[in-house]
Design a protein around this motif. Sequence first.
Motif, PDB file in Angstrom:
ATOM      1  N   TYR A 170       0.990  -1.360   0.125  1.00 14.02           N
ATOM      2  CA  TYR A 170      -0.341  -0.306  -0.325  1.00 14.02           C
ATOM      3  C   TYR A 170       1.035   1.167  -0.019  1.00 14.02           C
ATOM      4  N   SER A 171       0.478   2.165  -0.632  1.00 17.09           N
ATOM      5  CA  SER A 171       0.726   3.327  -0.853  1.00 17.09           C
ATOM      6  C   SER A 171      -0.075   4.123   0.184  1.00 17.09           C
ATOM      7  N   TYR A 173      -1.091   7.284  -0.682  1.00 20.48           N
ATOM      8  CA  TYR A 173      -2.229   8.494  -0.880  1.00 20.48           C
ATOM      9  C   TYR A 173      -2.686   7.550  -1.926  1.00 20.48           C
ATOM     10  N   GLN A 174      -4.300   8.097  -2.537  1.00 23.77           N
ATOM     11  CA  GLN A 174      -5.089   7.696  -3.462  1.00 23.77           C
ATOM     12  C   GLN A 174      -4.798   7.462  -4.658  1.00 23.77           C
ATOM     13  N   LEU A 175      -4.967   5.955  -5.606  1.00 24.13           N
ATOM     14  CA  LEU A 175      -4.844   5.625  -6.527  1.00 24.13           C
ATOM     15  C   LEU A 175      -5.029   7.059  -7.652  1.00 24.13           C
ATOM     16  N   ASN A 196      -8.047   4.255  -1.989  1.00 26.96           N
ATOM     17  CA  ASN A 196      -7.024   4.760  -1.485  1.00 26.96           C
ATOM     18  C   ASN A 196      -7.121   3.621  -0.051  1.00 26.96           C
ATOM     19  N   PRO A 197      -6.306   2.913  -0.233  1.00 29.28           N
ATOM     20  CA  PRO A 197      -4.899   3.769  -0.318  1.00 29.28           C
ATOM     21  C   PRO A 197      -4.522   2.724  -1.625  1.00 29.28           C
ATOM     22  N   ALA A 198      -3.395   3.636  -2.670  1.00 33.29           N
ATOM     23  CA  ALA A 198      -3.715   2.819  -3.399  1.00 33.29           C
ATOM     24  C   ALA A 198      -2.200   1.796  -3.200  1.00 33.29           C
ATOM     25  N   ASN A 208       1.760   6.222  -6.174  1.00 41.33           N
ATOM     26  CA  ASN A 208       0.500   5.821  -6.674  1.00 41.33           C
ATOM     27  C   ASN A 208      -0.507   6.365  -8.266  1.00 41.33           C
TER      28      ASN A 208
END
Length: 720
Positions: A170-171, A173-175, A196-198, A208
């Motif tokens: 997971y990152s 931030y949102q994709l 979210n999360p990306a 992301n």
Amino acid sequence: MDKKIVIYQIFTRLFGNRNTTRKVAGSVAENGVGKLNDFDATVLRHIHDMGITHVWYTGVIRHATQTDYSTYGIPRQNPLVVKGVAGSPYAIADYYDIDPDLAENVDERMQEFEHLVERTHKAGMKVIIDFVPNHVAREYHSIKKPAGVKDLGEDDNQGMNFSPQNNFYYSDYQLDLSGVSAYRNREDKEADYIENPAKATGNDRFDNRPSDNDWYETVKLNYGVDYCNGRGRSYHFDPIPNTWAKMTDILLFWASKGVDGFRCDMAEMVPSSFWRYATTVVKNRYPQIDFIGEVYDGNQYHTFVDSGFDYLYDKVGMYDCIRDVICGRRPASAITYQWQTVGDIAQHMLYFLENHDEQRIASDFFCGDAKKAIPGVVVSALLMRNPFMLYAGQEFGEKGMDAEGFSGRDGRTTIFDYWSLDTLRNGYFDRRHISKDAKALAVQYQQILRIANREKAVYDGEFFDLMYVNPASQHFNPRVNYAFLRKAANEVLMVVTNFSADRMNLKVMIPEHAFNFLNIPETTVEAVDLLTGEQQTITLQKDGMFPADVRPYSARIFKFSIMKETADYLFNEHNKEEFPPAHTAEHLLNQVMVRMFGCERSRNAHVERKKSKISYILDHKPARQEEKAIEQQMQQLIDADLPVTFEVVDKDNLPKGIDKSRLPEDASQQVRLVRIGDFDVCPCIGKHVRSTSQIGRFELLGTNWDEQTHSFRIRFKVVQ
């Protein structure tokens, strides 16, 4: 091993599709789709008859698609994260489900797959499917997982970029899909995909913001490797990562369905420690399972073989080399270096000239003419004991030059779109429209593949490369000629190839070392070319020459025995001048009568060009309806265009079903068997057509019945 493994890769969605609309980026309703049930007993028999031992059904596990199957309880996928209308079979949406596109009855799709496995086994072949371990579709969600099985990501701590017990990465931030052209160019600007999360992409992009060049439609699975550790990559395999257990359970699930092998997609992107764990668990329970790894890093070949893989792609080695030889970019002598490079694991390498990732041989991007690759097929199939694979359509010269939709005109057959191929439709379902060139090419492939898995010298014999003693000369050109020996017991194959457009009269030296290494005596032998049936008498001498007249883009596969003196194993003399179409019809008629009436093959036949007569001993006089059935079945077999091939076997090792008592007392030790598809096989040294359609029209002129002897005589002719 009693047979060489020959794998037939089939892109299942395309194979049986007879819809010829072929609208660019068309829907399943517009362009149609092939089904699992298209592989009926007749089709599977045709595949097996080609010399195939294993069928790789590509794309059978449910994957992301833009087609809506929500009325069947199947989650709909967001088209913004699906490549192509049909979708990629390598973006798995449920590891425990079958692609609904392939089912006649969507609700019974798993049962249809199970029946396909049963039919394939009954046809004498094994089943391979894809295992995609590195990544899944972005909207992966299993609706068919067994009770008690937790879904991938179900227990993940999404607040951690990495955890050994998470299934995904997971990152923070949102994709952001703004770097993907399909997202930027979407017609409905209000449409969106929120994640979210990306999650990291399947090609190891851990931020992301994927782009067009990324596998943005997939997310990477976490096998306990932390790729983004500030101190460098780190491994966390103790305790066993959660993903290891879940993915091994998926392998066991499909093995329990009767699957015989897994082609493991991008195997080198998954740690070898997992493979050692998973292959051990699976093979302990299902020891017959084969694992085939898509591995491109030659430096890791030994690691993956040691981790439990039976076979590995030899794409960067032998494939690239032979492709370059076919295209004139490398000399044929370069083949020697490629097999030497892999050393002691040569028998673990899977050779091929086409698959779904590679360009078609006949495409403008490869060599533009499927016939030019025949010597490459001979080398790939006969060089070693290791497996050979071909891609459905290759044997008919499929060009792969359509622009289907997501997949552009790139010389490959699409894996993203709904489409159909005339080569496959004509080759398997409508042979009336198959071209003469495609038909001739398919016969050549069948000859080569049957030699590969029927000749002991190929599937279980020794190998000797002859290139080091055959430099450039007026009798041999190592740029376009490649030669080698195969030997098992007393049978030897001399294989000589010609990658050029010129007919070449070659003389190939066989060094003293080959005689000593293979235990070949100096003697005189009768060599038979297994591709043409031509014979020539050869005196084998150490450092002597073996003559070979090789046609353009072709090969000679000479077989000879070193068991006895030449006089003992020469084929019996044959003085009759048969008309090949009528003589081949005689073979068919014999088998038709055996199957219809349970009688013996005829012992009294007069076969001529104008008309022929043949007698059988039956238990009753055939009724008029039975006579008509004979004529109808004969014509059906002729129209089926069954290939006519032959092989040379030792008299003491005749295949099951051949009555040795019918051979003449003075029969030679080496016996030639003539096969007509999988319909008939019998010893014969006469002349035959190459496929049954060349017989023409079969006409039953009349019959006679002798009640006293129960002799039934048939008079017939063939009309060209």
